[in-house]
Design a protein around this motif. Structure first.
Motif, PDB file in Angstrom:
ATOM      1  N   GLY A   1       2.904   2.202  -2.403  1.00 26.52           N
ATOM      2  CA  GLY A   1       3.077   2.635  -3.727  1.00 26.52           C
ATOM      3  C   GLY A   1       4.106   2.004  -4.556  1.00 26.52           C
ATOM      4  N   LYS A   2       4.576   1.021  -4.415  1.00 23.32           N
ATOM      5  CA  LYS A   2       5.728   0.249  -5.087  1.00 23.32           C
ATOM      6  C   LYS A   2       5.097  -0.103  -6.580  1.00 23.32           C
ATOM      7  CE  LYS A   2       5.596  -3.218  -2.310  1.00 23.32           C
ATOM      8  NZ  LYS A   2       4.706  -2.718  -1.194  1.00 23.32           N
ATOM      9  N   SER A   3       3.765  -0.619  -6.657  1.00 22.51           N
ATOM     10  CA  SER A   3       3.307  -0.816  -7.914  1.00 22.51           C
ATOM     11  C   SER A   3       3.010   0.439  -8.763  1.00 22.51           C
ATOM     12  CB  SER A   3       1.955  -1.738  -7.887  1.00 22.51           C
ATOM     13  OG  SER A   3       2.282  -2.891  -7.166  1.00 22.51           O
ATOM     14  N   THR A   4       2.518   1.438  -7.970  1.00 24.75           N
ATOM     15  CA  THR A   4       2.485   2.875  -8.633  1.00 24.75           C
ATOM     16  C   THR A   4       3.603   3.219  -9.168  1.00 24.75           C
ATOM     17  OG1 THR A   4       0.541   3.065  -7.005  1.00 24.75           O
ATOM     18  CG2 THR A   4       1.556   5.078  -8.320  1.00 24.75           C
TER      19      THR A   4
ATOM     20  N   GLY B   1       0.818  -1.114   0.174  1.00 23.83           N
ATOM     21  CA  GLY B   1      -0.044  -0.024  -0.197  1.00 23.83           C
ATOM     22  C   GLY B   1       0.925   1.282  -0.084  1.00 23.83           C
TER      23      GLY B   1
END
Ligand code: ADP
Ligand code: MG
Length: 228
Positions: A47-50, A45
């Motif tokens: 923000g890694k994927s973002t 949650g």
């Protein structure tokens, strides 16, 4: 001077949530030099994927710059961005996203065919990669007939088949048992080291992260060094 493979400059990303705004990234900056392998280790949650989606031009940030091979992404046309994504960036996800109707070999060939390589060249490169990843004997099998570790190795081969400059991996071993994860990760690492591309790898596996050149984390929407 060599260009960084990837540069994020003050990247911000906001998502609207009803009446409020969720600020996921707040001025995240990161430079990845050619050949560098960096682990992104941060809680879910944060923000890694973002960050990876933005680095891979799959998502546009609210503000900030994404510079790939010396070119600022927002200054490019849609076609140029697509070409950059196809030719210079490889993605690996937690779930393999292989095409179910095609064999392992065909899955590795497809991005090369899309990039315009002749069929026999794409096939022979796929065979080399299958060999290298020690799954040549699984070449003609469809994804559903492969183990999780084999699926991920095919996904890695597919991601680097076009010899990109940058590999972005979003928890590539997150779905595997520890032993298989370690094996798959070794394959990925060997491939990256051998081909000299740069890699940004989001992972929760601290043992694997420790084998990267350096580790970063996300704190309050910014990229900061992670003390191992
Ligand atoms: P991580 O990969 O570190 O788990 P993500 O980048 O997936 O984190 O998500 C960071 C935060 O942004 C989460 O709170 C998530 O719910 C939110 N988020 C991600 N993508 C979107 C989106 N497209 N719309 C709204 N919120 C999003
Ligand atoms: Mg994620």
């Amino acid at each position: 001077m060599t260009n960084p493979a990837l540069q994020l400059r003050a990247v911000a990303q906001e998502y609207g949530q009803g009446d409020s705004v969720l600020q996921v990234l707040k001025g995240a900056s990161l430079t990845l030099m050619p050949g560098e392998m960096v682990a992104l280790v941060a809680p879910s949650g944060t923000g890694k994927s973002t960050l990876l989606q933005i680095a891979g031009l799959l998502e546009k940030p609210t503000s900030g710059e994404v510079i790939l091979g010396g070119r600022e992404a927002s200054a490019l046309s849609d076609d140029e961005r697509t070409a950059l994504r196809r030719n210079d960036i490889g993605f690996v996800y937690q779930f393999h996203h292989l095409l179910p109707e095609f064999s392992a070999r065909e899955n590795i060939m497809l991005p090369q065919l899309i990039a315009g390589l002749p069929r026999d060249e794409a096939g022979s490169r796929a065979d080399d990669m299958l060999d290298y990843l020690r799954i040549a004997h699984r070449a003609e099998h469809r994804p559903a007939e492969l183990s999780g570790g084999e699926q991920q190795r095919v996904a890695i081969a597919r991601a680097v088949a076009n010899a990109p400059r940058l590999l972005l991996a979003d928890e590539p071993t997150g779905n595997l048992d520890p032993q298989t994860a370690s094996y798959v990760f070794e394959a990925l690492e060997a491939l990256v080291r051998q081909s000299g591309l740069s890699a940004l790898i989001a992972t929760h596996n601290l043992e694997l992260a420790a084998r990267m050149d350096r580790q970063v984390t996300l704190r309050d929407g910014q990229v900061v060094p992670r003390e191992a």
